[in-house]
Write a protein that holds these residues in place. Structure first.
Motif, PDB file in Angstrom:
ATOM      1  N   GLY A 251       0.798  -1.218   0.000  1.00 22.53           N
ATOM      2  CA  GLY A 251       0.000   0.000   0.000  1.00 22.53           C
ATOM      3  C   GLY A 251       0.830   1.266   0.000  1.00 22.53           C
ATOM      4  N   LEU A 252       0.121   2.388  -0.128  1.00 21.54           N
ATOM      5  CA  LEU A 252       0.753   3.696  -0.304  1.00 21.54           C
ATOM      6  C   LEU A 252       1.565   4.118   0.904  1.00 21.54           C
ATOM      7  CD1 LEU A 252       1.138   6.335  -1.877  1.00 21.54           C
ATOM      8  CD2 LEU A 252      -1.063   7.112  -0.975  1.00 21.54           C
ATOM      9  N   TRP A 253       1.009   3.941   2.100  1.00 20.43           N
ATOM     10  CA  TRP A 253       1.683   4.478   3.286  1.00 20.43           C
ATOM     11  C   TRP A 253       2.973   3.727   3.577  1.00 20.43           C
ATOM     12  CZ3 TRP A 253      -1.034   8.153   2.260  1.00 20.43           C
ATOM     13  CH2 TRP A 253      -2.429   8.140   2.197  1.00 20.43           C
ATOM     14  N   SER A 254       2.970   2.406   3.363  1.00 22.54           N
ATOM     15  CA  SER A 254       4.210   1.634   3.535  1.00 22.54           C
ATOM     16  C   SER A 254       5.255   2.050   2.508  1.00 22.54           C
ATOM     17  CB  SER A 254       3.920   0.137   3.421  1.00 22.54           C
ATOM     18  OG  SER A 254       3.071  -0.295   4.463  1.00 22.54           O
ATOM     19  N   LEU A 279      -6.855   5.764   8.978  1.00 23.78           N
ATOM     20  CA  LEU A 279      -6.561   5.851   7.550  1.00 23.78           C
ATOM     21  C   LEU A 279      -5.462   4.894   7.117  1.00 23.78           C
ATOM     22  CD1 LEU A 279      -6.571   9.749   7.114  1.00 23.78           C
ATOM     23  CD2 LEU A 279      -8.420   8.161   6.579  1.00 23.78           C
ATOM     24  N   GLU A 280      -4.924   4.126   8.063  1.00 20.88           N
ATOM     25  CA  GLU A 280      -3.783   3.268   7.730  1.00 20.88           C
ATOM     26  C   GLU A 280      -4.135   2.198   6.710  1.00 20.88           C
ATOM     27  OE1 GLU A 280      -2.311   1.748  11.383  1.00 20.88           O
ATOM     28  OE2 GLU A 280      -1.332   3.621  11.970  1.00 20.88           O
ATOM     29  N   MET A 281      -5.386   1.757   6.676  1.00 24.87           N
ATOM     30  CA  MET A 281      -5.784   0.700   5.753  1.00 24.87           C
ATOM     31  C   MET A 281      -6.481   1.240   4.502  1.00 24.87           C
ATOM     32  SD  MET A 281      -4.600  -1.850   7.323  1.00 24.87           S
ATOM     33  CE  MET A 281      -5.293  -3.209   6.392  1.00 24.87           C
ATOM     34  N   VAL A 282      -6.550   2.545   4.351  1.00 20.31           N
ATOM     35  CA  VAL A 282      -7.226   3.138   3.191  1.00 20.31           C
ATOM     36  C   VAL A 282      -6.368   2.953   1.942  1.00 20.31           C
ATOM     37  CG1 VAL A 282      -7.921   5.333   2.150  1.00 20.31           C
ATOM     38  CG2 VAL A 282      -8.597   4.790   4.489  1.00 20.31           C
ATOM     39  N   VAL A 312      11.777  16.890   7.902  1.00 23.54           N
ATOM     40  CA  VAL A 312      10.626  16.920   7.014  1.00 23.54           C
ATOM     41  C   VAL A 312       9.603  15.906   7.525  1.00 23.54           C
ATOM     42  CG1 VAL A 312      11.659  15.257   5.408  1.00 23.54           C
ATOM     43  CG2 VAL A 312       9.817  16.738   4.632  1.00 23.54           C
ATOM     44  N   GLU A 313       8.357  16.309   7.520  1.00 21.44           N
ATOM     45  CA  GLU A 313       7.286  15.449   8.036  1.00 21.44           C
ATOM     46  C   GLU A 313       6.205  15.283   6.971  1.00 21.44           C
ATOM     47  OE1 GLU A 313       3.899  15.263  11.605  1.00 21.44           O
ATOM     48  OE2 GLU A 313       5.486  16.788  11.630  1.00 21.44           O
ATOM     49  N   VAL A 314       5.779  14.032   6.797  1.00 24.05           N
ATOM     50  CA  VAL A 314       4.650  13.720   5.925  1.00 24.05           C
ATOM     51  C   VAL A 314       3.502  13.293   6.833  1.00 24.05           C
ATOM     52  CG1 VAL A 314       3.764  12.262   4.080  1.00 24.05           C
ATOM     53  CG2 VAL A 314       6.147  13.021   4.032  1.00 24.05           C
ATOM     54  N   SER A 315       2.387  14.021   6.761  1.00 24.30           N
ATOM     55  CA  SER A 315       1.226  13.706   7.596  1.00 24.30           C
ATOM     56  C   SER A 315       0.036  13.392   6.711  1.00 24.30           C
ATOM     57  CB  SER A 315       0.898  14.863   8.538  1.00 24.30           C
ATOM     58  OG  SER A 315       0.523  16.019   7.814  1.00 24.30           O
ATOM     59  N   VAL A 316      -0.783  12.433   7.181  1.00 30.28           N
ATOM     60  CA  VAL A 316      -1.976  12.020   6.461  1.00 30.28           C
ATOM     61  C   VAL A 316      -3.139  12.106   7.435  1.00 30.28           C
ATOM     62  CG1 VAL A 316      -3.084  10.197   5.125  1.00 30.28           C
ATOM     63  CG2 VAL A 316      -0.590  10.454   5.060  1.00 30.28           C
ATOM     64  N   GLN A 317      -4.100  12.984   7.129  1.00 30.01           N
ATOM     65  CA  GLN A 317      -5.202  13.227   8.059  1.00 30.01           C
ATOM     66  C   GLN A 317      -6.523  13.327   7.313  1.00 30.01           C
ATOM     67  OE1 GLN A 317      -3.856  16.900   9.837  1.00 30.01           O
ATOM     68  NE2 GLN A 317      -2.858  15.845  11.543  1.00 30.01           N
ATOM     69  N   ARG A 318      -7.577  13.049   8.048  1.00 31.36           N
ATOM     70  CA  ARG A 318      -8.930  13.253   7.534  1.00 31.36           C
ATOM     71  C   ARG A 318      -9.437  14.597   8.058  1.00 31.36           C
ATOM     72  NH1 ARG A 318     -13.013   9.276   6.570  1.00 31.36           N
ATOM     73  NH2 ARG A 318     -11.822   7.773   7.790  1.00 31.36           N
ATOM     74  N   GLU A 319      -9.939  15.441   7.142  1.00 29.46           N
ATOM     75  CA  GLU A 319     -10.546  16.706   7.526  1.00 29.46           C
ATOM     76  C   GLU A 319     -11.933  16.743   6.910  1.00 29.46           C
ATOM     77  OE1 GLU A 319      -8.039  19.983   6.539  1.00 29.46           O
ATOM     78  OE2 GLU A 319      -6.366  19.281   7.796  1.00 29.46           O
ATOM     79  N   ASP A 320     -12.945  16.585   7.771  1.00 30.83           N
ATOM     80  CA  ASP A 320     -14.330  16.409   7.312  1.00 30.83           C
ATOM     81  C   ASP A 320     -14.379  15.190   6.404  1.00 30.83           C
ATOM     82  OD1 ASP A 320     -15.187  18.616   8.759  1.00 30.83           O
ATOM     83  OD2 ASP A 320     -14.703  20.007   7.129  1.00 30.83           O
ATOM     84  N   LEU A 323      -9.380  13.859   2.495  1.00 29.90           N
ATOM     85  CA  LEU A 323      -8.100  13.291   2.907  1.00 29.90           C
ATOM     86  C   LEU A 323      -7.020  14.307   2.558  1.00 29.90           C
ATOM     87  CD1 LEU A 323      -6.579  10.723   3.934  1.00 29.90           C
ATOM     88  CD2 LEU A 323      -6.240  10.151   1.528  1.00 29.90           C
ATOM     89  N   VAL A 324      -6.239  14.715   3.550  1.00 34.45           N
ATOM     90  CA  VAL A 324      -5.217  15.746   3.358  1.00 34.45           C
ATOM     91  C   VAL A 324      -3.841  15.141   3.597  1.00 34.45           C
ATOM     92  CG1 VAL A 324      -4.394  18.021   4.028  1.00 34.45           C
ATOM     93  CG2 VAL A 324      -6.847  17.519   4.109  1.00 34.45           C
ATOM     94  N   ILE A 325      -2.983  15.262   2.613  1.00 36.56           N
ATOM     95  CA  ILE A 325      -1.604  14.768   2.696  1.00 36.56           C
ATOM     96  C   ILE A 325      -0.686  15.978   2.650  1.00 36.56           C
ATOM     97  CG2 ILE A 325       0.138  13.297   1.613  1.00 36.56           C
ATOM     98  CD1 ILE A 325      -2.357  11.870   0.254  1.00 36.56           C
ATOM     99  N   ARG A 326       0.113  16.161   3.709  1.00 36.18           N
ATOM    100  CA  ARG A 326       1.000  17.323   3.802  1.00 36.18           C
ATOM    101  C   ARG A 326       2.455  16.860   3.848  1.00 36.18           C
ATOM    102  NH1 ARG A 326      -3.203  18.907   7.279  1.00 36.18           N
ATOM    103  NH2 ARG A 326      -4.245  20.852   6.639  1.00 36.18           N
ATOM    104  N   VAL A 327       3.294  17.587   3.135  1.00 40.51           N
ATOM    105  CA  VAL A 327       4.744  17.424   3.230  1.00 40.51           C
ATOM    106  C   VAL A 327       5.286  18.775   3.693  1.00 40.51           C
ATOM    107  CG1 VAL A 327       6.868  16.821   2.034  1.00 40.51           C
ATOM    108  CG2 VAL A 327       4.705  15.761   1.339  1.00 40.51           C
TER     109      VAL A 327
END
Length: 390
Positions: A251-254, A279-282, A312-320, A323-327
């Motif tokens: 998957g993407l996150w791995s 979101l780990e299994m999305v 540098v940080e990569v974060s994956v969060q749900r907002e409403d 899905l927001v991915i930030r670098v």
């Protein structure tokens, strides 16, 4: 008697001066009494209406020159703005009506009507008027030019938008084609070159066993084995860049976690991956995951080349429902010029557009740069247990 004659002479001289003054102006001026009858009019006003001053004096001015609307419907006296000046003791200025000539034609006019007072009593009104045909023609011409200009702008904008959409579709097609070609090359390299390097490594190990008693040969074969291991490592790295296997299988996150690990090893920049637990299994689907992976990959490349960052940080969060991915890095930030000047950042924006995602590229208050990709409907995404495993 002589005094009376002197007053009459003085009055006549004053009246003559007033007539000269009124005739010297280019706009029409006339006066009316309380019955709407003309008591004086200058030559310009009479000429605008197609009369001589003597022909107008004593005539009801409403019925003479203000009797109808532009569409020839009759205008009642009660609606006449000119008469309202002395009927309601209020002045007015109008530029949306027409006045009528002797020959039955009309012209757009601007007129003003103000009451005349004798002491505290209203005794009539004075009216000034102008033919504004030239002004109206200029306004109509300007309006027509404006309409034509707006039409051409809309047409040109539509053409540019179509061209822009075609370029974006072409860009999306090229990205898809590029990824397919990368996957094909990665498979061929893995199946052909990988197999041959593996066989070569096995042969070297077998040969090393047989010549272990000959130190000189053993050293040279050992050096060849190190070269073979280096070649295998390079092949794995190239294959990972072309098509990361973890992306397909775990998957993407791995895959991003592995990418961050390699980035930290090469650059010495500390990396952090923060994925919201639910979101780990999305899974996003094959094309979307490839696009997000390439966006993160390009963002890390920019950090390494330009940011002078330590973290540098990569974060994956749900907002409403998004899905927001930030670098985000802690480097020196973007220059004051447009954030999308570099081809790398332009490529990130184009990939985000292909995903139907919103893209933010900018500096953050605490220093550094943030690249945020917002996928609008995370609720439609399937988990890895039921969705596309790519």
């Amino acid at each position: 008697m002589f005094k009376h004659l002197s007053n009459l002479s003085h009055h006549a001289a004053w009246r003559r001066q007033l007539e000269l003054l009124l005739d010297s102006t280019g706009e029409g001026i006339y006066g009316i009494d309380l019955k709407g009858r003309c008591v004086f009019i200058n030559k310009a006003g009479a000429s605008l209406l197609g009369y001589t001053p003597d022909e107008v004096l004593g005539r009801n001015m409403h019925y003479l020159m203000h009797h109808s609307y532009a569409n020839r419907d009759l205008m009642p006296v009660c609606d006449c703005q000119i008469f309202k000046a002395f009927q309601q003791n209020e002045g007015c200025r109008v530029d949306s009506e027409v006045l009528w000539r002797r020959d039955g034609t009309s012209f757009p006019a601007e007129y003003a009507s103000y009451p005349i007072f004798e002491g505290t009593d209203v005794v009539g009104a004075v009216v000034t008027f102008n033919d504004i045909s030239a002004r109206m023609e200029a306004q109509n011409l300007r309006a027509a030019v404006q309409v034509e200009l707006e039409r051409r702008v809309l047409e040109r904008t539509a053409e540019l938008q179509q061209a822009h959409d075609r370029l974006r579709r072409l860009s999306a097609h090229m990205n898809t084609t590029r990824e397919r070609e990368r996957a094909r090359i990665a498979r061929e390299m893995h199946d052909d070159l990988g197999a041959k390097l593996t066989a070569f490594d096995l042969e070297l190990k077998a040969l090393a066993y047989r010549v272990s008693e000959v130190p000189e040969l053993a050293l040279r074969i050992g050096a060849m084995m190190k070269l073979s291991e280096g070649a295998m490592d390079s092949l794995r790295r190239i294959l990972s860049d072309l098509r990361p296997g973890l992306l397909d299988h775990l998957g993407l996150w791995s895959a991003i976690e592995h990418l961050l690990g390699e980035f930290m090893t090469r650059s010495g920049i500390q990396t952090i991956l923060d994925v919201q637990p639910d979101l780990e299994m999305v899974r996003l689907g094959r094309d979307a995951e490839i696009a997000v992976y390439r966006i993160v990959q390009e963002a890390l490349t920019n950090v390494h080349k330009h940011a002078q960052a330590r973290r540098v940080e990569v974060s994956v969060q749900r907002e409403d429902r998004a899905l927001v991915i930030r670098v985000q890095d802690d480097g020196r930030g973007l220059p004051r010029q447009s954030a999308a000047q570099g081809f790398g950042l332009m490529g990130i924006e184009e990939r985000a557009w292909d995903l139907g995602a919103k893209c933010f590229i900018g500096n953050v208050p605490d220093g550094g740069t943030c690249i945020a990709i917002t996928l609008p409907n995370v609720m439609a995404m399937q988990s890895s247990t039921s969705g596309d495993t790519a």
